[in-house]
Design a protein around this motif. Structure first.
Motif, short mmCIF file in Angstrom:
data_model
loop_
_atom_site.label_atom_id
_atom_site.label_comp_id
_atom_site.label_asym_id
_atom_site.label_seq_id
_atom_site.Cartn_x
_atom_site.Cartn_y
_atom_site.Cartn_z
N ASN A 139 -61.70 -17.50 64.93
CA ASN A 139 -61.16 -16.90 66.14
C ASN A 139 -61.68 -15.49 66.40
O ASN A 139 -61.21 -14.81 67.31
CB ASN A 139 -59.63 -16.89 66.07
N MET A 140 -62.62 -15.05 65.60
CA MET A 140 -63.25 -13.75 65.80
C MET A 140 -64.42 -13.87 66.77
O MET A 140 -65.10 -14.91 66.83
CB MET A 140 -63.74 -13.21 64.45
N HIS A 141 -64.65 -12.85 67.55
CA HIS A 141 -65.84 -12.76 68.40
C HIS A 141 -66.27 -11.30 68.47
O HIS A 141 -65.54 -10.39 68.05
CB HIS A 141 -65.58 -13.33 69.80
N LEU A 186 -56.78 -7.68 65.98
CA LEU A 186 -56.41 -7.73 67.39
C LEU A 186 -57.19 -8.82 68.13
O LEU A 186 -56.63 -9.57 68.92
CB LEU A 186 -56.66 -6.36 68.03
N ILE A 187 -58.49 -8.91 67.86
CA ILE A 187 -59.31 -9.93 68.51
C ILE A 187 -58.83 -11.33 68.12
O ILE A 187 -58.65 -12.21 68.97
CB ILE A 187 -60.80 -9.74 68.16
N GLU A 188 -58.62 -11.55 66.83
CA GLU A 188 -58.20 -12.88 66.37
C GLU A 188 -56.80 -13.21 66.86
O GLU A 188 -56.53 -14.34 67.28
CB GLU A 188 -58.26 -12.94 64.85
N TRP A 189 -55.89 -12.24 66.81
CA TRP A 189 -54.52 -12.51 67.21
C TRP A 189 -54.43 -12.91 68.68
O TRP A 189 -53.74 -13.87 69.05
CB TRP A 189 -53.65 -11.29 66.93
N PHE A 190 -55.15 -12.18 69.55
CA PHE A 190 -55.10 -12.54 70.96
C PHE A 190 -55.67 -13.92 71.19
O PHE A 190 -55.12 -14.73 71.95
CB PHE A 190 -55.85 -11.51 71.82
N ASN A 191 -56.78 -14.23 70.51
CA ASN A 191 -57.40 -15.54 70.66
C ASN A 191 -56.45 -16.64 70.20
O ASN A 191 -56.28 -17.68 70.85
CB ASN A 191 -58.70 -15.59 69.85
#
Length: 549
Positions: A323-325, A388-393
């Motif tokens: 889920n990281m970008h 933050l990036i992974e959590w939102f995704n």
């Protein structure tokens, strides 16, 4: 297609806490057959035959509950709605005549609300056009809200409400950085989650949608590793789809039964425009998400032709991993504003407008809300940016588009489970270091090794075949490359060709848009999903579910 459990024309309503005219008690309208009720408590689970509500459930912290579930509890005169991490079965709620109405099916709310009150939420619809889902607690219906992932929503008797996450999504302070040690921990998590699933399903048939990628391959190998008894694997696509060949190879190497559902775009388009397609859309959008048509025709064929057992359990390989970008952000200490902008622009891509995220207020509020939930400051350490990036995704796109696709199985009366999104996998993922989790490199190596141990060999991963350009367009494009930034044009050309002739026949669902218009929109940056969101909002996929402006 037979009318599945929970449809409005074969309805099951449970847990109606209404006490008659003039009452302010909440009204609970539940359609899914997965609900168990006891007093003022209602528990949903996707697997049938799991028995009554466990007596110790109220005392169990949400983070420690295994499997997929949704919970409704009376708290005095208030109502508490709790969703699991994947948002397996979200709830809709609205206020009418001084009391709350809660349902898991927007058709119930449409029938219940007075004429003239079923309106489109314009802000949510604008976000939906570019995202494929409505962000935060918004829905496509004005005045109707939805429960978010990993959260508890309290509906107070006085009309106030609030929603708070119970999941911190915080990496371990002393993470595992050794790949072998992490492999051991990941193995333990897989063993625990998959073993519990096998205990729950007993002798029922397990069906794995087997792609050519990592996730379904790992899950199929693990089922074999633990000695699961009755497994079927399948894929679907056009006759010459490369993914079909790889899927067959993987199943054969694991010694698993496999079948393929061939797809013809003309047949799919005709069926999608008919009654069965309309039923599917109505039962799967949930007022928040683009219906997930990718699996629909294959499932329809499976049910009609009896390709799997009627009580089969589908096990897609949806996972916490990947889920990281924008991993380049982790090489510095970006500001919170920079990370928030990257998140918003990454998700608002379906229409190909690079700066549209700046005017999507619903998206902006959801991104800021995710940052507040994690308590990140103005300057972010690399791990905070990753969190933050992974959590939102996870809480938005994964929950509302990927995981919401499970409603497709329910629409045909099948059960399902997500073992690779279960408690143990979630916990072990947060124990991995940045070097092991920021990309899929470690995970790819782990999956390759598990597969090789199970089969004694390796096989290729699926990747779209490179497009072969006709001679004249090729010469013109190459000439342009010399004078312009033509690499982007070439990439776009290949992408448009694939979308117009997709191995999985996805172009069949875009057919209401004339071919020339499809091409022009795609050249300007729209994706296949972007065409679908527009068709859905405009009611061109069939009778409109979303009210007109």
């Amino acid at each position: 297609m037979a009318a599945p459990p929970g449809r409005a024309d074969n309805v099951r309503v449970s847990g109606t806490d209404s006490t008659g005219a003039g009452s302010t008690a909440p009204e609970i309208l539940l359609a899914s057959p997965g609900w168990a009720s006891q007093g003022g408590t209602h528990l949903w689970r996707p697997l049938r035959g799991q028995g009554p509500i466990p007596s110790d459930l109220p005392a169990t912290a949400p983070a420690s509950r295994a499997g997929q579930w949704t919970l409704i509890e009376r708290d005095g005169e208030d109502l508490r709605l709790t969703t699991d991490r994947p948002r397996s079965h979200h709830l809709l709620f609205t206020r009418l005549d001084g009391r709350w109405i809660v349902s898991d099916d927007p058709r119930f709310l449409h029938e219940r609300l007075p004429a003239g009150t079923w309106h489109r939420d314009r802000g949510a619809a604008e976000a939906f056009l570019h995202l494929g889902f409505t962000p935060g607690t918004s829905t496509l219906i004005s005045g109707v809200h939805a429960t978010p992932a990993a959260s508890t929503t309290l509906l107070r008797a006085d009309g106030a409400w609030k929603s708070r996450t119970w999941e911190e999504y915080r990496f371990a302070p002393s993470p595992i950085s050794d790949g072998e040690e992490y492999a051991e921990a990941f193995t333990g998590a897989m063993d625990a989650a998959v073993s519990r699933l096998l205990d729950a399903v007993g002798e029922r048939q397990l069906v794995v949608p087997l792609s050519g990628g990592l996730d379904s391959r790992l899950l199929a190998a693990w089922l074999t590793r633990l000695g699961a008894g009755r497994i079927a694997t399948f894929t679907y696509g056009k006759a010459d789809a490369r993914e079909t060949a790889i899927s067959r190879q993987v199943a054969g190497a694991l010694g698993l039964p496999w079948f393929s559902v061939g797809l013809d775009p003309a047949e799919i388009a005709g069926a999608w425009a008919g009654r069965d397609g309309a039923r599917f859309r109505a039962s799967t959008w949930g007022a928040t998400s683009l219906p997930h048509p990718q699996d629909w025709y294959a499932l329809e064929r499976m049910r009609r032709e009896g390709l799997v057992d009627g009580d089969a359990v589908f096990l897609p390989g949806h996972t916490i991993v990947g889920n990281m970008h924008d991993e380049s952000l982790l090489s510095a200490s970006p500001t919170r504003a920079r990370v928030l902008s990257v998140i918003a622009s990454h998700h608002a891509i379906l229409q190909g407008r690079p700066r549209v995220h700046r005017r999507l207020e619903e998206l902006r509020a959801a991104v800021l809300g995710a940052a507040r939930e994690l308590g990140v400051g103005a300057e972010l350490a690399p791990r905070d940016a990753q969190r933050l990036i992974e959590w939102f995704n996870l809480r938005e796109r994964q929950a509302k588009y990927i995981n919401n696709s499970m409603k497709g199985y329910e629409a045909f009366g099948y059960d399902w489970a997500l073992p690779m999104l279960d408690r143990e996998l979630w916990d072990v993922w947060l124990r991995g270091s940045e070097g092991l989790t920021a990309t899929r490199q470690w995970y790819a190596g782990f999956t390759t090794r598990v597969y090789a141990e199970a089969t004694g060999r390796e096989t290729a991963l699926f990747a779209p075949a490179p497009a072969r350009l006709p001679a004249l367009p090729k010469r013109a494009i190459l000439a342009g490359l010399r004078a312009t930034r033509g690499d982007r044009a070439l990439s776009r050309y290949r992408s448009v060709r694939t979308m117009l002739d997709h191995p999985m026949a996805f172009e069949a669902f875009s057919e209401p848009i004339p071919r020339l218009e499809q091409v022009s929109r795609m050249v300007l940056g729209a994706s296949t999903l972007g065409l679908w969101t527009r068709l859905f909002l405009d009611g061109r996929w069939g009778p409109g579910l979303v009210p007109a402006d």
